[in-house]
Design a protein around this motif. Sequence first.
Motif, short mmCIF file in Angstrom:
data_model
loop_
_atom_site.label_atom_id
_atom_site.label_comp_id
_atom_site.label_asym_id
_atom_site.label_seq_id
_atom_site.Cartn_x
_atom_site.Cartn_y
_atom_site.Cartn_z
N LEU A 4 -9.40 11.52 -4.17
CA LEU A 4 -8.15 10.89 -3.81
C LEU A 4 -7.85 11.17 -2.35
CD1 LEU A 4 -5.58 9.38 -4.64
CD2 LEU A 4 -4.59 11.59 -5.30
N VAL A 5 -7.76 10.06 -1.58
CA VAL A 5 -7.50 10.18 -0.15
C VAL A 5 -6.02 9.97 0.06
CG1 VAL A 5 -8.00 9.29 2.14
CG2 VAL A 5 -9.80 9.37 0.38
N THR A 6 -5.39 10.87 0.72
CA THR A 6 -3.96 10.75 0.98
C THR A 6 -3.75 9.80 2.15
OG1 THR A 6 -3.67 13.04 0.25
CG2 THR A 6 -1.87 12.06 1.53
N PRO A 7 -2.84 8.76 1.99
CA PRO A 7 -2.61 7.81 3.10
C PRO A 7 -1.99 8.49 4.31
CG PRO A 7 -0.99 7.50 1.37
CD PRO A 7 -1.98 8.47 0.82
N ASN A 8 -2.38 7.89 5.48
CA ASN A 8 -1.86 8.39 6.74
C ASN A 8 -0.64 7.54 7.09
OD1 ASN A 8 -1.39 9.45 9.24
ND2 ASN A 8 -3.52 9.27 9.94
N GLU A 9 0.51 8.12 6.95
CA GLU A 9 1.75 7.39 7.18
C GLU A 9 1.88 6.96 8.63
OE1 GLU A 9 3.91 6.33 5.07
OE2 GLU A 9 2.94 7.24 3.30
N THR A 10 1.46 7.75 9.53
CA THR A 10 1.58 7.40 10.94
C THR A 10 0.72 6.19 11.26
OG1 THR A 10 1.93 9.74 11.47
CG2 THR A 10 1.38 8.31 13.30
N ARG A 11 -0.49 6.19 10.76
CA ARG A 11 -1.38 5.04 11.01
C ARG A 11 -0.85 3.76 10.35
NH1 ARG A 11 -7.85 4.96 9.58
NH2 ARG A 11 -8.31 2.95 10.63
N ARG A 12 -0.28 3.92 9.14
CA ARG A 12 0.28 2.74 8.45
C ARG A 12 1.41 2.14 9.25
NH1 ARG A 12 2.45 3.55 2.46
NH2 ARG A 12 0.22 3.88 2.09
N LYS A 13 2.29 2.98 9.76
CA LYS A 13 3.43 2.45 10.53
C LYS A 13 2.96 1.73 11.78
CE LYS A 13 6.80 5.84 8.89
NZ LYS A 13 7.72 6.97 9.26
N LYS A 14 1.93 2.31 12.44
CA LYS A 14 1.40 1.65 13.64
C LYS A 14 0.82 0.27 13.31
CE LYS A 14 0.33 5.84 16.32
NZ LYS A 14 -0.75 6.64 16.98
N LEU A 15 0.09 0.18 12.18
CA LEU A 15 -0.48 -1.13 11.79
C LEU A 15 0.62 -2.16 11.49
CD1 LEU A 15 -3.45 0.03 9.50
CD2 LEU A 15 -3.61 -1.05 11.75
N GLN A 16 1.65 -1.71 10.77
CA GLN A 16 2.74 -2.64 10.47
C GLN A 16 3.46 -3.11 11.72
OE1 GLN A 16 5.24 -0.58 7.66
NE2 GLN A 16 3.82 -0.93 5.91
N GLN A 17 3.69 -2.15 12.65
CA GLN A 17 4.36 -2.53 13.91
C GLN A 17 3.51 -3.49 14.72
OE1 GLN A 17 5.33 1.13 15.92
NE2 GLN A 17 6.99 1.69 14.47
N SER A 18 2.16 -3.24 14.70
CA SER A 18 1.28 -4.14 15.44
C SER A 18 1.29 -5.54 14.84
CB SER A 18 -0.13 -3.56 15.48
OG SER A 18 -0.67 -3.48 14.17
N LYS A 19 1.33 -5.60 13.51
CA LYS A 19 1.39 -6.93 12.85
C LYS A 19 2.69 -7.63 13.17
CE LYS A 19 -1.65 -5.83 8.95
NZ LYS A 19 -1.74 -5.69 7.48
N LEU A 20 3.79 -6.90 13.12
CA LEU A 20 5.07 -7.53 13.42
C LEU A 20 5.14 -8.00 14.86
CD1 LEU A 20 7.50 -5.07 11.56
CD2 LEU A 20 6.89 -7.41 10.90
N SER A 21 4.62 -7.19 15.75
CA SER A 21 4.63 -7.59 17.16
C SER A 21 3.74 -8.82 17.40
CB SER A 21 4.19 -6.42 18.04
OG SER A 21 2.86 -6.03 17.72
N PHE A 22 2.61 -8.87 16.68
CA PHE A 22 1.72 -10.03 16.82
C PHE A 22 2.37 -11.31 16.30
CE2 PHE A 22 -1.74 -12.73 15.31
CZ PHE A 22 -2.47 -12.87 16.48
N ALA A 23 3.05 -11.18 15.16
CA ALA A 23 3.74 -12.36 14.60
C ALA A 23 4.87 -12.82 15.50
CB ALA A 23 4.28 -12.02 13.21
N LYS A 24 5.61 -11.85 16.05
CA LYS A 24 6.69 -12.22 16.96
C LYS A 24 6.16 -12.91 18.19
CE LYS A 24 10.69 -10.27 19.31
NZ LYS A 24 11.45 -9.02 19.63
N LYS A 25 5.00 -12.40 18.67
CA LYS A 25 4.40 -13.01 19.85
C LYS A 25 3.98 -14.44 19.55
CE LYS A 25 0.71 -12.28 23.21
NZ LYS A 25 0.17 -13.63 23.08
N GLU A 26 3.43 -14.68 18.35
CA GLU A 26 3.03 -16.04 17.97
C GLU A 26 4.24 -16.97 17.92
OE1 GLU A 26 0.12 -17.47 17.39
OE2 GLU A 26 -1.03 -15.67 17.88
N LEU A 27 5.35 -16.49 17.35
CA LEU A 27 6.56 -17.32 17.28
C LEU A 27 7.12 -17.61 18.67
CD1 LEU A 27 8.37 -15.68 14.21
CD2 LEU A 27 7.23 -17.92 14.29
N ASP A 28 7.08 -16.61 19.52
CA ASP A 28 7.57 -16.83 20.89
C ASP A 28 6.71 -17.85 21.63
OD1 ASP A 28 9.56 -15.03 20.39
OD2 ASP A 28 8.48 -13.31 21.27
#
Length: 236
Positions: A4-28
Amino acid sequence: PYVLVTPNETRRKKLQQSKLSFAKKELDDLEQWKIEHKPGPITLVPQRLGGNESEAQVRQNQQMILMQSKYQKKHKREEYVKAKKAAEEAEILKKKAIQREKAERLEVKKRQEEMQRREMFLEDQKHKTNELLNRLDVGLPKSDSCQIANPGPESTAWKRSHAYKQALREDESRRLEEMKQEQQKKAELMEFKQKQEDETRTRALKNEQRRVNNAFLDRLQNKIQPNNIYHPGYTG
């Protein structure tokens, strides 16, 4: 066994923020593209629309077309009623002609039967008369059996009987011949009358067929003509 691998919360948050920033950039970028490619104002040369006729003239033309349509519908309805009535009258005339022919054939048959009865009656009467005359001849002397210098009352009676018999035969023959001639004249007259009725019926049927054809051609011609014909005498 499993690990059982414990998820890395810091890495998950960074990925989510990068996805949100990418989507926002596409909309802009999309909004920027819409702004850049926004169509400019449409510039048209002013011109007069609605044709060269005024509103009153257009309304008058529409009224004329409506009146003409009503007139054509009424005309078609009248033509249909006339054609139907003509067909019914032709059928009635045909049935009447058939009934008339049956009545005439029945009348001819009755006359023929009456003629046969009369002929049989005359034949029977002739037979009975011959029998009576033959009985009278039995008691009279024959003319070739003896020669009488001075004819007596018996010879005179035989001559009267013979003359009467001959007269009856001639009268019966004459009446029979007259009856035959009368029957022949009636047959010829009936045949001539039947021929005239057939010619009249044929001529009436031809005239009716010609009238129906002319009405059909008139309706066809009215359909071919343009619809902007105005009928001033029609009141709707």
